[in-house]
Design a protein around this motif. Structure first.
Motif, PDB file in Angstrom:
ATOM      1  N   ASP A 196      23.654  16.508  15.412  1.00 18.29           N
ATOM      2  CA  ASP A 196      23.224  15.175  15.821  1.00 18.29           C
ATOM      3  C   ASP A 196      22.573  14.503  14.623  1.00 18.29           C
ATOM      4  N   GLN A 197      22.408  13.177  14.732  1.00 26.81           N
ATOM      5  CA  GLN A 197      21.812  12.388  13.661  1.00 26.81           C
ATOM      6  C   GLN A 197      20.545  11.710  14.142  1.00 26.81           C
ATOM      7  N   TRP A 198      19.578  11.604  13.232  1.00 21.57           N
ATOM      8  CA  TRP A 198      18.377  10.809  13.474  1.00 21.57           C
ATOM      9  C   TRP A 198      18.152   9.947  12.235  1.00 21.57           C
ATOM     10  N   HIS A 199      18.360   8.634  12.387  1.00 21.51           N
ATOM     11  CA  HIS A 199      18.228   7.701  11.263  1.00 21.51           C
ATOM     12  C   HIS A 199      19.007   8.179  10.044  1.00 21.51           C
ATOM     13  N   GLY A 200      20.185   8.738  10.278  1.00 23.30           N
ATOM     14  CA  GLY A 200      21.054   9.183   9.194  1.00 23.30           C
ATOM     15  C   GLY A 200      20.858  10.626   8.777  1.00 23.30           C
ATOM     16  N   PHE A 201      19.745  11.270   9.168  1.00 22.61           N
ATOM     17  CA  PHE A 201      19.516  12.673   8.844  1.00 22.61           C
ATOM     18  C   PHE A 201      20.328  13.547   9.787  1.00 22.61           C
ATOM     19  N   LEU A 202      20.963  14.588   9.248  1.00 25.83           N
ATOM     20  CA  LEU A 202      21.795  15.482  10.035  1.00 25.83           C
ATOM     21  C   LEU A 202      21.019  16.731  10.440  1.00 25.83           C
ATOM     22  N   LEU A 235       8.082   6.565  12.452  1.00 25.03           N
ATOM     23  CA  LEU A 235       8.985   6.496  11.302  1.00 25.03           C
ATOM     24  C   LEU A 235      10.159   5.547  11.535  1.00 25.03           C
ATOM     25  N   GLY A 236      10.260   5.013  12.738  1.00 25.59           N
ATOM     26  CA  GLY A 236      11.447   4.259  13.114  1.00 25.59           C
ATOM     27  C   GLY A 236      11.778   3.083  12.222  1.00 25.59           C
ATOM     28  N   GLY A 237      10.772   2.422  11.655  1.00 25.36           N
ATOM     29  CA  GLY A 237      11.027   1.234  10.854  1.00 25.36           C
ATOM     30  C   GLY A 237      11.258   1.487   9.383  1.00 25.36           C
ATOM     31  N   PHE A 238      11.180   2.764   8.948  1.00 24.83           N
ATOM     32  CA  PHE A 238      11.298   3.036   7.518  1.00 24.83           C
ATOM     33  C   PHE A 238      12.740   2.784   7.049  1.00 24.83           C
ATOM     34  N   PRO A 239      12.929   2.146   5.893  1.00 28.28           N
ATOM     35  CA  PRO A 239      14.284   1.793   5.429  1.00 28.28           C
ATOM     36  C   PRO A 239      15.009   2.956   4.762  1.00 28.28           C
ATOM     37  N   GLY A 256       7.224   1.962   8.840  1.00 28.86           N
ATOM     38  CA  GLY A 256       7.442   3.392   8.963  1.00 28.86           C
ATOM     39  C   GLY A 256       6.399   4.252   8.290  1.00 28.86           C
ATOM     40  N   THR A 257       5.307   3.643   7.813  1.00 32.13           N
ATOM     41  CA  THR A 257       4.234   4.391   7.165  1.00 32.13           C
ATOM     42  C   THR A 257       2.889   3.982   7.763  1.00 32.13           C
ATOM     43  N   HIS A 258       1.843   4.693   7.344  1.00 32.09           N
ATOM     44  CA  HIS A 258       0.489   4.363   7.769  1.00 32.09           C
ATOM     45  C   HIS A 258      -0.218   3.454   6.758  1.00 32.09           C
ATOM     46  N   LYS A 259       0.550   2.913   5.826  1.00 29.50           N
ATOM     47  CA  LYS A 259      -0.020   1.982   4.861  1.00 29.50           C
ATOM     48  C   LYS A 259      -0.576   0.766   5.593  1.00 29.50           C
ATOM     49  N   GLY A 260      -1.780   0.380   5.270  1.00 31.30           N
ATOM     50  CA  GLY A 260      -2.434  -0.724   5.948  1.00 31.30           C
ATOM     51  C   GLY A 260      -3.298  -0.281   7.117  1.00 31.30           C
ATOM     52  N   GLU A 261      -3.132   0.984   7.564  1.00 31.53           N
ATOM     53  CA  GLU A 261      -3.916   1.506   8.682  1.00 31.53           C
ATOM     54  C   GLU A 261      -5.129   2.298   8.216  1.00 31.53           C
ATOM     55  N   VAL A 262      -5.013   2.923   7.045  1.00 30.38           N
ATOM     56  CA  VAL A 262      -6.105   3.756   6.540  1.00 30.38           C
ATOM     57  C   VAL A 262      -6.512   3.271   5.157  1.00 30.38           C
ATOM     58  N   GLY A 293       6.702   7.160   1.261  1.00 28.41           N
ATOM     59  CA  GLY A 293       5.805   6.307   0.500  1.00 28.41           C
ATOM     60  C   GLY A 293       6.280   4.864   0.597  1.00 28.41           C
ATOM     61  N   ALA A 294       5.601   3.981  -0.070  1.00 22.69           N
ATOM     62  CA  ALA A 294       5.957   2.559  -0.053  1.00 22.69           C
ATOM     63  C   ALA A 294       7.056   2.306  -1.088  1.00 22.69           C
ATOM     64  N   GLY A 295       8.296   2.664  -0.722  1.00 23.63           N
ATOM     65  CA  GLY A 295       9.411   2.437  -1.621  1.00 23.63           C
ATOM     66  C   GLY A 295      10.125   3.693  -2.071  1.00 23.63           C
ATOM     67  N   TRP A 296       9.838   4.830  -1.458  1.00 24.90           N
ATOM     68  CA  TRP A 296      10.500   6.098  -1.770  1.00 24.90           C
ATOM     69  C   TRP A 296      10.259   7.065  -0.623  1.00 24.90           C
ATOM     70  N   TYR A 297      11.038   8.126  -0.554  1.00 24.80           N
ATOM     71  CA  TYR A 297      10.745   9.214   0.375  1.00 24.80           C
ATOM     72  C   TYR A 297      11.377  10.499  -0.136  1.00 24.80           C
TER      73      TYR A 297
END
Length: 406
Positions: free
Chosen positions: A147-153, A176-180, A282-288, A307-311
């Motif tokens: 199965d796939q989750w956001h493209g991950f197998l 994580l749903g909104g992470f690109p 998709g991150t906690h940036k802005g929350e902590v 991260g903000a622009g990588w994973y």
């Protein structure tokens, strides 16, 4: 024990307890055997590959899951559907393919020439008229749930998985749903063999307590310093099924080296420390406060860290009680310029060095635990994610938690 006048720490998850925990789960071959049968054989396993890695009909890769003695083929069929099969010929049990990846019109056993289609159907049997009471439709490649989750197998070896992949992801579906993820490409992979139990190996990546010591040369003040000298984790979310989220802090007073300053200029980087100024999907940036990046642990042994622009994604593949394979793949936006490639190369090297430093403690730790010198270990509130892992593993093995303290 708190000294007079010191503030008492209040446990964030008091139900996990505060006592030392037994070393048995780290050293016992019998305990590992029960993990294999009650956990690994029944969970959704992140294959550390994505759907775009096999974009065309016939594209495939092979994943050997050593702890289960299983090899699986994951292939995109003529209809565009991605399927999984056991890498075993249904004639006499020979391995179908010895390749690790590629593109194929089908899979032919090199023992007697039986041939299977991309969809797993048996399409050719050599000298078929010699087989009596035989129906090819009953001898297709044995399927594996993919199965796939956001493209991950992901794969699941159960005949019927107890829950869907989406159910197993639980809170991550929202967090994580909104992470690109689909806007980034794989920039490289690392793989290490470690002489340590999978939990001992993973524990080095589940807390910030070690950062000021293990990473004192490679990242001396990127994640520690100022009012947070021991990398206290500002946000820890432990999910009932075993998944975990940890927000790793950045040091706002981090002094950039000349190389870092150049890398930061051309792209998002691993030690950037993006602070509080805005959110990132998709991150906690802005929350902590002083956010750096997020660790997201998928029970039992893989992670999707953002991260903000990588994973990057990684897994602590169990092999046996005292051996683990650590695998890491990192992703960045497709570089449009050479300068962006230089920036990404910097992050790749930093991440390589940090992961090697984390792994450097594992084998010595395992040897010491195997010696029998310790019956239990102590965990602080900053190591509650480790305590949570052992609790959830124990619950799966015994159907409930057994107090395993000394």
């Amino acid at each position: 024990m708190n000294r007079p006048g010191e503030a008492r720490i209040v446990p964030q998850y008091p139900e996990l307890g505060t006592r030392p925990i037994s070393v048995e789960p780290m050293v016992s071959a019998d305990y590992f055997a029960r993990e294999r049968e009650t956990i690994f054989r029944h969970m959704w396993i992140n294959l550390i590959m994505r759907a775009e890695d096999i974009p065309n009909p016939g594209d495939f890769f092979v994943r050997d899951i050593e702890v289960l003695g299983v090899s699986i083929i994951v292939v995109r069929g003529d209809d565009g559907v991605i399927r999984g099969f056991h890498n075993v010929c249904t004639h006499r049990g020979n391995r179908i393919t010895h390749a690790t990846c590629g593109n194929s019109n089908g899979f032919q056993c090199d023992f007697h020439g039986w041939t299977f289609a991309r969809q797993g159907d048996l399409v050719h049997v050599t000298d078929e008229e010699q087989f009596l009471d035989f129906d090819k439709s009953e001898a297709s490649l044995p399927p594996v749930h993919i199965d796939q989750w956001h493209g991950f197998l992901f794969a699941n070896l159960d005949d019927e998985p107890a829950q869907t992949l989406e159910q197993s992801m639980a809170q991550f579906n929202a967090d994580l749903g909104g992470f690109p993820f689909d806007e980034m490409i794989c920039a490289g992979r690392y793989r290490y063999e470690v002489d340590a139990n999978w939990k001992v190996t993973m524990n080095a990546f589940q807390e910030g307590y070690h950062v000021a010591f293990v990473h004192k040369r490679s990242a001396p003040d990127a994640f520690t310093g100022g009012e947070n000298p021991y990398c206290h984790i500002p946000l820890i979310k432990l999910q009932p099924g075993g998944n975990q989220s940890l927000a790793v802090p950045a040091n706002p007073g981090h002094a950039l080296s000349p190389t870092e300053a150049l890398a930061f200029k051309f792209g998002a980087t691993f030690t950037q420390g993006t602070g509080n100024e805005s959110s990132f999907p998709g991150t906690h940036k802005g929350e902590v406060e002083n956010w750096g990046f997020d660790l997201n642990i998928l029970f039992p042994f893989s992670r999707i860290n953002v991260g903000a622009g990588w994973y990057y994604v990684d897994a602590f593949w169990p092999v046996d009680q005292g051996h683990t394979v650590y695998e890491l793949a990192y992703y960045f936006p497709a570089p449009g310029k050479a300068s962006a490639m230089v920036s990404q190369e910097f992050s790749k090297i930093v991440l390589r060095d940090l992961s090697r430093e984390d792994l450097s403690t594992n084998e010595d730790t395992q040897k010491a635990l195997n010696s029998g010198a310790l019956r239990h270990i102590f965990l602080s509130e900053q190591e509650v994610a480790i305590r949570h892992l052992y609790r959830k593993v124990d619950e799966r093995i015994h159907g409930h938690h057994e107090e395993r303290t000394a």
